[in-house]
Every structure is written in structure tokens, then in C-alpha cells.
Scaffold this motif. Structure first.
Motif, mmCIF file in Angstrom:
data_model
loop_
_atom_site.group_PDB
_atom_site.id
_atom_site.type_symbol
_atom_site.label_atom_id
_atom_site.label_comp_id
_atom_site.label_asym_id
_atom_site.label_seq_id
_atom_site.Cartn_x
_atom_site.Cartn_y
_atom_site.Cartn_z
ATOM 1 N N ILE A 92 9.671 -11.597 -21.794
ATOM 2 C CA ILE A 92 9.104 -12.530 -20.814
ATOM 3 C C ILE A 92 7.823 -11.953 -20.228
ATOM 4 C CG2 ILE A 92 9.509 -13.669 -18.595
ATOM 5 C CD1 ILE A 92 12.495 -13.660 -19.268
ATOM 6 N N GLY A 93 7.874 -10.649 -19.920
ATOM 7 C CA GLY A 93 6.691 -9.994 -19.364
ATOM 8 C C GLY A 93 5.536 -9.958 -20.342
ATOM 9 N N CYS A 94 5.841 -9.747 -21.618
ATOM 10 C CA CYS A 94 4.781 -9.708 -22.636
ATOM 11 C C CYS A 94 4.074 -11.052 -22.737
ATOM 12 C CB CYS A 94 5.373 -9.315 -23.987
ATOM 13 S SG CYS A 94 5.860 -7.577 -24.110
ATOM 14 N N ALA A 95 4.854 -12.134 -22.649
ATOM 15 C CA ALA A 95 4.250 -13.468 -22.702
ATOM 16 C C ALA A 95 3.315 -13.677 -21.510
ATOM 17 C CB ALA A 95 5.345 -14.532 -22.720
ATOM 18 N N ALA A 96 3.790 -13.321 -20.309
ATOM 19 C CA ALA A 96 2.947 -13.455 -19.117
ATOM 20 C C ALA A 96 1.729 -12.546 -19.206
ATOM 21 C CB ALA A 96 3.764 -13.122 -17.863
ATOM 22 N N TRP B 70 9.910 -5.510 -33.965
ATOM 23 C CA TRP B 70 8.657 -4.767 -34.078
ATOM 24 C C TRP B 70 7.436 -5.681 -34.007
ATOM 25 C CZ3 TRP B 70 5.918 -6.493 -38.248
ATOM 26 C CH2 TRP B 70 6.647 -7.155 -39.238
ATOM 27 N N LEU B 71 7.645 -6.991 -34.204
ATOM 28 C CA LEU B 71 6.519 -7.917 -34.109
ATOM 29 C C LEU B 71 6.006 -8.047 -32.678
ATOM 30 C CD1 LEU B 71 7.537 -10.858 -36.473
ATOM 31 C CD2 LEU B 71 5.632 -9.275 -36.767
ATOM 32 N N VAL B 72 6.884 -7.807 -31.694
ATOM 33 C CA VAL B 72 6.483 -7.960 -30.293
ATOM 34 C C VAL B 72 5.350 -7.000 -29.929
ATOM 35 C CG1 VAL B 72 7.234 -7.792 -27.892
ATOM 36 C CG2 VAL B 72 8.712 -8.874 -29.587
ATOM 37 N N PRO B 73 5.518 -5.673 -30.133
ATOM 38 C CA PRO B 73 4.395 -4.783 -29.799
ATOM 39 C C PRO B 73 3.160 -5.033 -30.660
ATOM 40 C CG PRO B 73 6.149 -3.574 -30.925
ATOM 41 C CD PRO B 73 6.706 -4.905 -30.569
ATOM 42 N N VAL B 74 3.372 -5.461 -31.911
ATOM 43 C CA VAL B 74 2.222 -5.745 -32.774
ATOM 44 C C VAL B 74 1.424 -6.932 -32.239
ATOM 45 C CG1 VAL B 74 1.525 -6.535 -35.070
ATOM 46 C CG2 VAL B 74 3.263 -4.760 -34.840
ATOM 47 N N ILE B 75 2.126 -8.014 -31.891
ATOM 48 C CA ILE B 75 1.451 -9.214 -31.386
ATOM 49 C C ILE B 75 0.807 -8.943 -30.034
ATOM 50 C CG2 ILE B 75 1.805 -11.579 -30.582
ATOM 51 C CD1 ILE B 75 4.030 -11.833 -32.664
ATOM 52 N N VAL B 76 1.567 -8.308 -29.133
ATOM 53 C CA VAL B 76 1.036 -8.031 -27.795
ATOM 54 C C VAL B 76 -0.156 -7.082 -27.879
ATOM 55 C CG1 VAL B 76 1.544 -7.016 -25.545
ATOM 56 C CG2 VAL B 76 3.240 -8.450 -26.668
ATOM 57 N N GLY B 77 -0.020 -6.031 -28.682
ATOM 58 C CA GLY B 77 -1.120 -5.086 -28.829
ATOM 59 C C GLY B 77 -2.349 -5.732 -29.437
ATOM 60 N N GLY B 78 -2.135 -6.552 -30.467
ATOM 61 C CA GLY B 78 -3.262 -7.227 -31.107
ATOM 62 C C GLY B 78 -3.957 -8.207 -30.181
#
Length: 274
Positions: free
Chosen positions: A145-149, A246-254
């Protein structure tokens, strides 16, 4: 850098305080609902109704509180800086555009870590209060949730930095959010329609026909919605949590790197430092 980070915190202090107050009130209401379900008026509604209210309050305390905190604890002062004329003064400072933008991102990163810790503690407290087990998936869902925000705030900041017109940047951000909303709505509707078709539900059925088809299989409209949530949505969440986390840190980082690059480029467009 520290001074710029303090500026970000100072400018967003009111929103943070209001958000923390709203979060506290929501958590307090959830606690009161739990007490009422055990000893008060909600307990008099009957076992089934009291249990449903209890479940809703538990989920609100775990996920609703997290959503509120994440939504208000990330700073985005780009628009305020533009309106107040700070951008003009900023060009006289011995700091690069990278540091100006980096201060915003670093402040939000620190807020993300702190808020995530608070939300974990809140989720654990909710599980103890509502007599539920702490699902390991919370370790993924809550920061998700935090990553989306986090990405939304930085995308909006990037638009403010690059377009440099609060109204135009807000329009772009609004159109982007509307696109996500309608895309998600139609996707969810198609997903649910595909699920109900397994039980013989067809488009254009009347309420009576729909109830008859579902009743023949021991289902109701409410039950099929609950089953859809448990089987499809939670199944997808569990699969993602175990196989594609593992897609979460990749997407957020990108996305963060892209927004950072756009923000810095937007600041440099004027150039002409004093």
C-alpha cells in the motif's frame, strides 16, 4: 541536504498532523467497535452480524489505517515552491537540482520506513485485539500500500517539476488517475463476470433468474461476492506474494528512478543559476 529535508517536513507539517489525527480516530473507532462486539450493543445483533462487523473493523484497523498514514505522510512541495516563488530563491543557493529533488525523495523514503514500522505494530495490535493470527502476507500487503502511495506522490511531484504549472500538472495527474481507475474498474468487472459465468450466470438475466440459478447451487448474490473475494482476489494476492514479490521493488525502484530523472530535468529546464 538536511536543510532542504527540514523544509519539506515543515511545509507538510499541517497535512501530517491532520493525517495522524484522522488515523488515531479511525484506530480508536475500531477499538470501540471491538469492545462493543464483545460487551456492548453490537453483541446484541446476533452472532453472525456481530462477527461481520468485527471482521470489517479488523480489516479497517489493519489496512485502512495503513492507507491513511501512507497517504498523508509523503511530502510533495513542488507546487508550493512554485507558487511561493521559492524556485527563484533556490537558484541562488549552492545546491544542485539533484540535491533539491533528492531531498524530497529521501524525506519520503524516511517517512516510508517509519510509517511501515508503525503500521506493522498497528497490524500486530489489531490481531491481538481481535483475536486473529498475524498473517505473514501482511508483511507484503502493508508496504505494498505504501509503495503505491509512494509512486503516486513522486509521479505528481515529477509532473509539477517538469510542467511547472500547478493547474496543468494537476490536470495531467488527474487524467492519469482517471485512466487507472476506469482501467481497473473495467478489468475488475470483466474478471468478476468471468467468475460468475462458471456458475451459469449470463448477462441480461433478471433478478429472479439470477437468484434461481444461484439458489440451485446453494449460493446467493452476497455469497458469490464473498467467494470471489476469497478465491480469486486473495488467491491472486497469495500467488503474487509467493511467486512474484520481487516485482514490487523492481517496479517501485524503476518508477522512482524515472520520476527522479524527470524531476531533475524539469528543474534544469530554466537553468541560469545565480
Amino acid at each position: 541536504m538536511k536543510g532542504l529535508m527540514l523544509k519539506e517536513l515543515y511545509l507538510s507539517r499541517k497535512l501530517r498532523i491532520i493525517g495522524a489525527a484522522v488515523w488515531f480516530i479511525v484506530i480508536l473507532l475500531c477499538v470501540l467497535v471491538r469492545l462493543s462486539a464483545l460487551y456492548g450493543n453490537i453483541a446484541l445483533l446476533g452472532e453472525g452480524s456481530a462477527e461481520n462487523v468485527d471482521n470489517v473493523a479488523w480489516r479497517v484497523m489493519v489496512f485502512g489505517g495503513a492507507l491513511i498514514l501512507y497517504s498523508v505522510q509523503f511530502t510533495n512541495s513542488a507546487s508550493s515552491d512554485e507558487k511561493s516563488g521559492f524556485r527563484v530563491f533556490e537558484h541562488t543557493l549552492p545546491v544542485s537540482e539533484e540535491k533539491v529533488v533528492g531531498a524530497v525523495y529521501l524525506t519520503n523514503l524516511c517517512a516510508f520506513v517509519i510509517v511501515t514500522a508503525v503500521n506493522y505494530i498497528t497490524a500486530l495490535s489489531a490481531c491481538l485485539l481481535f483475536d486473529r493470527s498475524f498473517d505473514p502476507m501482511f508483511l507484503v500487503c502493508i508496504p505494498g500500500i505504501g509503495c503505491a502511495a509512494y509512486m503516486f506522490v513522486h509521479f505528481k511531484a515529477a509532473m509539477n517539476y517538469y510542467i511547472r504549472n500547478p493547474k496543468k500538472s494537476q490536470t495531467v495527474f488527474t487524467l492519469f488517475c482517471m485512466g487507472l481507475y476506469f482501467g481497473g474498474f473495467f478489468g475488475f468487472t470483466r474478471w468478476f463476470t468471468s467468475y460468475t459465468e462458471r456458475f451459469g450466470v449470463q448477462a441480461g438475466m433478471s433478478e429472479a433468474e439470477l437468484d434461481a440459478v444461484l439458489e440451485a447451487q446453494g449460493l446467493t448474490q452476497d455469497r458469490i461476492m464473498i467467494n470471489f473475494f476469497k478465491e480469486e482476489i486473495m488467491g491472486a494476492v497469495n500467488w503474487f506474494g509467493h511467486n512474484a514479490w520481487w516485482l514490487v521493488p523492481v517496479i517501485v525502484g524503476g518508477m522512482t528512478a524515472l520520476c527522479y530523472f524527470i524531476s531533475v530535468k524539469g528543474l534544469k529546464r530554466r537553468g541560469g543559476r545565480c
